[in-house]
Design a protein around this motif. Structure first.
Motif, PDB file in Angstrom:
ATOM      1  N   SER A 243     -39.660 -35.813   8.794  1.00 48.98           N
ATOM      2  CA  SER A 243     -38.663 -35.092   9.586  1.00 48.98           C
ATOM      3  C   SER A 243     -37.284 -35.330   8.999  1.00 48.98           C
ATOM      4  CB  SER A 243     -38.696 -35.540  11.048  1.00 48.98           C
ATOM      5  OG  SER A 243     -38.279 -36.894  11.161  1.00 48.98           O
ATOM      6  N   LYS A 246     -31.310 -33.560  12.845  1.00 52.86           N
ATOM      7  CA  LYS A 246     -30.774 -32.264  13.254  1.00 52.86           C
ATOM      8  C   LYS A 246     -29.324 -32.112  12.799  1.00 52.86           C
ATOM      9  CE  LYS A 246     -34.390 -30.996  15.798  1.00 52.86           C
ATOM     10  NZ  LYS A 246     -35.171 -29.769  15.549  1.00 52.86           N
ATOM     11  N   GLU A 273     -36.628 -26.704  10.358  1.00 60.31           N
ATOM     12  CA  GLU A 273     -36.752 -27.292  11.689  1.00 60.31           C
ATOM     13  C   GLU A 273     -35.465 -28.020  12.082  1.00 60.31           C
ATOM     14  OE1 GLU A 273     -38.206 -28.507  15.340  1.00 60.31           O
ATOM     15  OE2 GLU A 273     -39.016 -27.009  13.958  1.00 60.31           O
ATOM     16  N   ALA A 274     -34.842 -28.686  11.107  1.00 62.75           N
ATOM     17  CA  ALA A 274     -33.634 -29.475  11.383  1.00 62.75           C
ATOM     18  C   ALA A 274     -32.453 -28.601  11.808  1.00 62.75           C
ATOM     19  CB  ALA A 274     -33.247 -30.293  10.151  1.00 62.75           C
ATOM     20  N   ASN A 277     -32.466 -24.187  16.611  1.00 63.65           N
ATOM     21  CA  ASN A 277     -31.963 -24.468  17.969  1.00 63.65           C
ATOM     22  C   ASN A 277     -30.502 -24.916  17.978  1.00 63.65           C
ATOM     23  OD1 ASN A 277     -34.575 -23.937  19.059  1.00 63.65           O
ATOM     24  ND2 ASN A 277     -35.205 -26.027  18.523  1.00 63.65           N
ATOM     25  N   ASN A 278     -29.737 -24.499  16.965  1.00 56.97           N
ATOM     26  CA  ASN A 278     -28.303 -24.778  16.965  1.00 56.97           C
ATOM     27  C   ASN A 278     -27.558 -23.627  17.621  1.00 56.97           C
ATOM     28  OD1 ASN A 278     -27.561 -27.320  15.509  1.00 56.97           O
ATOM     29  ND2 ASN A 278     -28.865 -26.407  13.943  1.00 56.97           N
TER      30      ASN A 278
END
Length: 353
Positions: A243, A246, A273-274, A277-278
């Motif tokens: 991972s 973010k 992925e990082a 959702n920003n």
């Protein structure tokens, strides 16, 4: 006597010259290493003006029997652009060039650590295993020579790990010249994670240019432990294959050329992925080589193709052309990208999900 396949003698002689040029090419590397170890660029810089051969020999305390040999070394390197050869009072003299200025300690950018790391026998001797490497499906020359891949070797050998990190940090200083003209790339971002960012040289450059931008340096735990943080620079240890922290943006500077396409897809998936959702549209920023044989100058292509072989041997990685980059991006659902020139041989790629 065997046939010459109808070739003219002049062609055969040219072939011999090419063969011998590459056969003795290792001497180029050792000449470069020797002037770093002898501190010759530092001596000329401290001298403040072109230095005569006799002055240089005196400072180096070269035995009389070796003066002519060192003169041959300086003449050869001047021929290749590492020094400017002059005449002062009817004596040979040498001045620094753009290349040798990069080897002067205390200046920036300073690439001597890169020279010392890449030409360390531990790394360079591994290339003697290229024949075996051709037939070993999954092994690099490092695996064959030292029994482990580069990253495991660095983990097990702290002294060499320090040399390697210093080399990567010195190379990152070049980003200071390039990134100062790329402010639009970082404007509007609130946070960025520098994946494989080492000791933070590039991140510090970005932080200085954008004081309100939060920078996260993400690398192996043993690389980032005990490093000094500040208000907008933090260090996080981890594994980019598992991972990535973010952020609004992810920076991959000279990272993906280390890895196979399969590994790159996994890294890019984690990057995607990082930045998901920003509140703002996130992006991935890649600084790497883009092979372009049709448009690049011959010498630039030569360097890119040479690094392609080096990455293949040492890490089973590769340098890529635009079509190969595009294929990687599309395979992980990244279709919107832009390629811009950055340095003499590196490009900047901005990718949007």
């Amino acid at each position: 006597m065997g046939s010459n396949n109808g070739r003219k003698a002049s062609e055969i002689f040219q072939g011999q010259a090419l063969l011998y040029r590459h056969m003795f090419a290792f001497v180029d590397s050792m000449c470069l290493k020797s002037i770093v170890e002898l501190g010759i660029p530092n001596i000329i810089h401290k001298h403040g003006q072109p230095i005569t051969l006799s002055e240089l020999m005196s400072i180096l305390q070269v035995p009389p029997a070796k003066v002519g040999h060192v003169q041959s070394l300086m003449r050869y390197l001047a021929h290749h652009g590492f020094f400017e050869r002059l005449r002062i009072h009817e004596k040979d003299a040498y001045a620094l060039t753009a290349a040798s200025e990069l080897l002067v300690k205390g200046t920036e950018p300073y690439l001597a650590p890169m020279v010392e790391c890449m030409l360390d026998p531990t790394l360079s001797a591994s290339f003697h295993q290229m024949k075996k490497w051709v037939y070993e499906e999954d092994l690099s020359v490092f695996d064959i020579s030292l029994g482990s891949n580069l990253w495991d070797f660095l983990t097990k050998n702290p002294a060499y790990n320090e040399i390697f990190n210093e080399a990567m940090a010195s190379d990152s200083q070049m980003s200071n010249l390039a990134l100062r003209d790329c402010k639009l790339v970082f404007e509007g971002l609130e946070s960025i994670v520098d994946v494989g960012g080492g000791t933070g040289t590039t991140a510090k450059i970005i932080c200085e240019a954008f004081p309100n931008l939060k920078c996260i340096v993400f690398d192996r735990p043993q690389v980032v432990e005990n490093l000094l943080e500040n208000n907008n620079l933090t260090y996080v240890g981890g594994d980019m294959f598992k991972s990535i922290p973010k952020a609004n943006a992810v920076l991959l500077k000279w990272i993906l050329h280390d890895w196979t396409d399969k590994d790159c897809r996994k890294i890019l998936e984690n990057c995607k992925e990082a930045i998901s959702n920003n509140s703002k549209r996130g992006k991935i920023i890649i600084i790497d080589i883009v092979i372009n044989e049709k448009q690049d100058e011959h010498k630039v292509t030569e360097l890119k193709l040479l690094l392609d072989v080096a990455m293949a041997c040492v890490l089973n990685g590769k340098e890529r052309n635009e079509e190969e980059w595009k294929k990687l991006f599309m395979e992980v659902g990244l279709q919107d990208y832009k390629i811009s020139p950055l340095t003499g041989y590196l490009s900047l790629i901005e990718i949007y999900p």
